[in-house]
Design a protein around this motif. Structure first.
Motif, PDB file in Angstrom:
ATOM      1  N   GLY A   1       5.072   4.028  17.600  1.00  0.00           N
ATOM      2  CA  GLY A   1       3.949   4.947  18.029  1.00  0.00           C
ATOM      3  C   GLY A   1       4.545   6.403  17.888  1.00  0.00           C
ATOM      4  N   ALA A   2       5.656   6.838  18.335  1.00  0.00           N
ATOM      5  CA  ALA A   2       6.161   7.906  18.155  1.00  0.00           C
ATOM      6  C   ALA A   2       6.226   8.437  16.688  1.00  0.00           C
ATOM      7  CB  ALA A   2       7.694   8.225  18.993  1.00  0.00           C
ATOM      8  N   LEU A   3       6.920   7.573  15.926  1.00  0.00           N
ATOM      9  CA  LEU A   3       7.021   7.733  14.626  1.00  0.00           C
ATOM     10  C   LEU A   3       5.641   8.191  13.755  1.00  0.00           C
ATOM     11  CD1 LEU A   3       9.868   5.419  13.699  1.00  0.00           C
ATOM     12  CD2 LEU A   3       9.771   8.147  13.804  1.00  0.00           C
ATOM     13  N   GLU A   4       4.781   7.250  14.135  1.00  0.00           N
ATOM     14  CA  GLU A   4       3.287   7.560  13.477  1.00  0.00           C
ATOM     15  C   GLU A   4       2.773   8.526  13.993  1.00  0.00           C
ATOM     16  OE1 GLU A   4       1.558   3.570  14.576  1.00  0.00           O
ATOM     17  OE2 GLU A   4       2.420   2.353  13.048  1.00  0.00           O
ATOM     18  N   ALA A   5       2.657   8.871  15.085  1.00  0.00           N
ATOM     19  CA  ALA A   5       2.283  10.036  15.759  1.00  0.00           C
ATOM     20  C   ALA A   5       2.659  11.325  15.034  1.00  0.00           C
ATOM     21  CB  ALA A   5       2.392  10.194  17.226  1.00  0.00           C
ATOM     22  N   ASP A   6       4.095  11.137  14.385  1.00  0.00           N
ATOM     23  CA  ASP A   6       4.737  12.400  13.944  1.00  0.00           C
ATOM     24  C   ASP A   6       4.162  12.458  12.403  1.00  0.00           C
ATOM     25  OD1 ASP A   6       6.512  14.695  14.556  1.00  0.00           O
ATOM     26  OD2 ASP A   6       7.458  14.067  12.753  1.00  0.00           O
ATOM     27  N   GLY A   7       3.494  11.484  11.759  1.00  0.00           N
ATOM     28  CA  GLY A   7       2.974  11.400  10.436  1.00  0.00           C
ATOM     29  C   GLY A   7       3.832  10.777   9.701  1.00  0.00           C
ATOM     30  N   LEU A   8       4.700  10.071   9.998  1.00  0.00           N
ATOM     31  CA  LEU A   8       5.668   9.172   9.196  1.00  0.00           C
ATOM     32  C   LEU A   8       5.330   7.808   9.152  1.00  0.00           C
ATOM     33  CD1 LEU A   8       9.231  10.217  10.403  1.00  0.00           C
ATOM     34  CD2 LEU A   8       8.026  10.835   8.221  1.00  0.00           C
ATOM     35  N   ARG A   9       5.210   7.211   7.871  1.00  0.00           N
ATOM     36  CA  ARG A   9       4.816   5.808   7.868  1.00  0.00           C
ATOM     37  C   ARG A   9       6.132   5.376   7.430  1.00  0.00           C
ATOM     38  NH1 ARG A   9       1.323   2.674   3.926  1.00  0.00           N
ATOM     39  NH2 ARG A   9       1.793   0.633   4.465  1.00  0.00           N
TER      40      ARG A   9
ATOM     41  N   GLY B   1       0.994  -1.252  -0.095  1.00  0.00           N
ATOM     42  CA  GLY B   1       0.144  -0.092   0.116  1.00  0.00           C
ATOM     43  C   GLY B   1       0.872   1.354  -0.152  1.00  0.00           C
ATOM     44  N   LEU B   2       1.931   1.103  -0.756  1.00  0.00           N
ATOM     45  CA  LEU B   2       2.941   2.410  -0.762  1.00  0.00           C
ATOM     46  C   LEU B   2       3.108   2.784  -2.542  1.00  0.00           C
ATOM     47  CD1 LEU B   2       5.496   1.271   1.794  1.00  0.00           C
ATOM     48  CD2 LEU B   2       4.052   3.025   2.196  1.00  0.00           C
ATOM     49  N   PRO B   3       3.377   4.006  -2.608  1.00  0.00           N
ATOM     50  CA  PRO B   3       3.663   4.384  -3.932  1.00  0.00           C
ATOM     51  C   PRO B   3       4.910   3.624  -4.356  1.00  0.00           C
ATOM     52  CG  PRO B   3       4.091   6.232  -2.437  1.00  0.00           C
ATOM     53  CD  PRO B   3       3.460   5.006  -1.607  1.00  0.00           C
ATOM     54  N   GLU B   4       4.920   3.062  -5.496  1.00  0.00           N
ATOM     55  CA  GLU B   4       6.317   2.930  -6.079  1.00  0.00           C
ATOM     56  C   GLU B   4       7.358   3.894  -6.118  1.00  0.00           C
ATOM     57  OE1 GLU B   4       8.037   0.573 -10.153  1.00  0.00           O
ATOM     58  OE2 GLU B   4       5.876   0.966  -9.869  1.00  0.00           O
ATOM     59  N   ARG B   5       7.111   5.048  -6.753  1.00  0.00           N
ATOM     60  CA  ARG B   5       7.870   6.309  -6.624  1.00  0.00           C
ATOM     61  C   ARG B   5       7.301   7.157  -5.457  1.00  0.00           C
ATOM     62  NH1 ARG B   5      11.777   5.147 -10.016  1.00  0.00           N
ATOM     63  NH2 ARG B   5      12.210   7.565 -10.080  1.00  0.00           N
ATOM     64  N   GLY B   6       8.458   7.585  -4.884  1.00  0.00           N
ATOM     65  CA  GLY B   6       8.251   8.467  -3.759  1.00  0.00           C
ATOM     66  C   GLY B   6       9.797   8.704  -3.042  1.00  0.00           C
ATOM     67  N   ARG B   7       9.372   9.573  -2.011  1.00  0.00           N
ATOM     68  CA  ARG B   7      10.803   9.851  -1.293  1.00  0.00           C
ATOM     69  C   ARG B   7      10.792   8.647  -0.240  1.00  0.00           C
ATOM     70  NH1 ARG B   7      11.093  14.116   1.311  1.00  0.00           N
ATOM     71  NH2 ARG B   7      13.289  14.601   1.164  1.00  0.00           N
TER      72      ARG B   7
ATOM     73  N   ARG C   1      20.585  -6.662  12.893  1.00  0.00           N
ATOM     74  CA  ARG C   1      20.389  -5.429  12.636  1.00  0.00           C
ATOM     75  C   ARG C   1      18.770  -5.052  12.590  1.00  0.00           C
ATOM     76  NH1 ARG C   1      25.046  -4.575  13.016  1.00  0.00           N
ATOM     77  NH2 ARG C   1      26.486  -3.927  11.601  1.00  0.00           N
ATOM     78  N   GLU C   2      18.242  -3.972  12.872  1.00  0.00           N
ATOM     79  CA  GLU C   2      16.806  -3.572  12.779  1.00  0.00           C
ATOM     80  C   GLU C   2      16.831  -2.659  11.453  1.00  0.00           C
ATOM     81  OE1 GLU C   2      13.038  -2.557  15.614  1.00  0.00           O
ATOM     82  OE2 GLU C   2      14.959  -2.838  16.282  1.00  0.00           O
ATOM     83  N   VAL C   3      15.833  -2.837  10.630  1.00  0.00           N
ATOM     84  CA  VAL C   3      15.934  -1.847   9.548  1.00  0.00           C
ATOM     85  C   VAL C   3      14.505  -1.356   9.487  1.00  0.00           C
ATOM     86  CG1 VAL C   3      15.963  -1.685   7.173  1.00  0.00           C
ATOM     87  CG2 VAL C   3      17.635  -3.151   8.075  1.00  0.00           C
ATOM     88  N   LEU C   4      14.611   0.148   9.279  1.00  0.00           N
ATOM     89  CA  LEU C   4      13.482   1.007   9.072  1.00  0.00           C
ATOM     90  C   LEU C   4      13.392   1.415   7.846  1.00  0.00           C
ATOM     91  CD1 LEU C   4      13.281   3.128  12.236  1.00  0.00           C
ATOM     92  CD2 LEU C   4      12.197   0.781  11.829  1.00  0.00           C
ATOM     93  N   VAL C   5      12.009   1.218   6.838  1.00  0.00           N
ATOM     94  CA  VAL C   5      11.862   1.806   5.919  1.00  0.00           C
ATOM     95  C   VAL C   5      10.760   2.781   5.979  1.00  0.00           C
ATOM     96  CG1 VAL C   5      10.960   1.419   3.346  1.00  0.00           C
ATOM     97  CG2 VAL C   5      12.557  -0.287   4.527  1.00  0.00           C
ATOM     98  N   VAL C   6      11.237   4.407   5.817  1.00  0.00           N
ATOM     99  CA  VAL C   6      10.348   5.361   5.878  1.00  0.00           C
ATOM    100  C   VAL C   6      10.008   6.117   4.764  1.00  0.00           C
ATOM    101  CG1 VAL C   6      10.105   7.547   7.345  1.00  0.00           C
ATOM    102  CG2 VAL C   6      11.601   5.278   8.263  1.00  0.00           C
ATOM    103  N   ALA C   7       8.511   6.198   4.640  1.00  0.00           N
ATOM    104  CA  ALA C   7       8.170   7.022   3.562  1.00  0.00           C
ATOM    105  C   ALA C   7       8.222   8.477   4.085  1.00  0.00           C
ATOM    106  CB  ALA C   7       6.487   6.708   3.463  1.00  0.00           C
ATOM    107  N   LEU C   8       8.901   9.275   3.302  1.00  0.00           N
ATOM    108  CA  LEU C   8       9.116  10.552   3.913  1.00  0.00           C
ATOM    109  C   LEU C   8       8.141  11.511   3.716  1.00  0.00           C
ATOM    110  CD1 LEU C   8      13.156  11.151   3.511  1.00  0.00           C
ATOM    111  CD2 LEU C   8      11.767  11.202   5.653  1.00  0.00           C
ATOM    112  N   GLY C   9       7.694  11.421   2.282  1.00  0.00           N
ATOM    113  CA  GLY C   9       6.765  12.436   1.712  1.00  0.00           C
ATOM    114  C   GLY C   9       7.601  13.615   1.509  1.00  0.00           C
TER     115      GLY C   9
END
Length: 251
Positions: free
Chosen positions: A67-75, A45-51, A84-92
């Motif tokens: 929860g903190a990241l979601e509350a700040d509006g980051l997907r 459910g993410l855009p193929e192109r995006g930041r 390792r723990e890897v986070l993939v973040v949709a920056l918008g």
């Protein structure tokens, strides 16, 4: 909804989640199968192109940050990869510095953040660079850093064999000194660099006299056969310091 229908719906959701995770893992591994990014976009459910930006932390380092990241509006999506723990973040349209500040606040660290990539297909390269950024964090620290802030150190940790040779060639005589003496000279050099080459400011930071700082730096120059006033030799010493701190086996 009947129990069987509800169970069927839950099975479908789990299947979809599992497929999305598998496709995301394939992207993070750097696979370039035709249509992989498009399939992952549909499943996640993410855009193929995006930041997008990828962050790498020590396993369990993110803790309750979700929860903190979601509350700040980051997907974001979180995946474990060994230690390792890897986070993939949709920056918008957000600045990656915002993510760095949030991770520094909510995660235990250390952590590394790679450069922004303009689509899901670039996640593999972004993950590798995020892990390089993580390697620039000295042992025992809890900082979260961006690759752009650590490019010289990133070059060092990316080439461990050359880094070891650099340490040997530049710092060899210094490393043969008594451990306490060696640590004192390296700590003074590091403080001098952080103070912009000001002996006075370095003295204030180390709680000693300015002449003491200058004497230590002169001893460092004699031991390394290099001058802090010659730019090329100063660069060699700076890179050797990074290599010693980050990759060399310290005696």
């Amino acid at each position: 909804m009947s129990g069987s229908a509800a169970e069927h719906g839950e099975d479908m959701r789990r299947h979809g989640d599992g497929r999305g995770r598998a496709l995301l893992d394939a992207l993070l591994e750097g696979r370039s199968d035709p249509g992989l990014a498009a399939r992952a976009a549909g499943a996640l459910g993410l855009p193929e192109r995006g930041r997008y930006v990828v962050a790498a932390l020590a396993a369990g380092g993110c803790g309750p940050a979700a929860g903190a990241l979601e509350a700040d509006g980051l997907r974001f999506l979180r995946r474990g990869r060994g230690d390792r723990e890897v986070l993939v973040v949709a920056l918008g349209d957000r600045d990656p510095a915002v993510l760095a500040a949030l991770l520094a606040r909510w995660c235990r660290g250390p952590g590394g953040i790679g450069p922004v990539t303009d689509g899901l297909a670039g996640l593999g390269a972004a993950r590798r660079l995020a892990e390089v950024a993580l390697l620039t964090c000295p042992p025992g620290t809890s900082e979260v850093v961006r690759l752009e802030e650590r490019l010289p150190a990133a070059l060092v940790v990316s080439q461990p064999q050359l880094s070891a040779r650099l340490v040997e060639d530049v710092l060899g005589p210094l490393l043969a000194a008594a451990p306490a003496d060696r640590a004192l000279l390296l700590r003074t050099f590091e403080a001098w660099l952080e103070c912009g080459g000001s002996a006075g400011r370095t003295a204030g930071r180390l709680y000693c006299h300015r002449n003491t700082v200058l004497n230590r730096l002169r001893r460092l120059e004699r031991l390394t056969s290099r001058s802090l006033t010659r730019p090329r030799e100063l660069i060699e010493m700076m890179l050797a310091l990074d290599a010693f701190r980050l990759t060399a086996r310290q005696p």
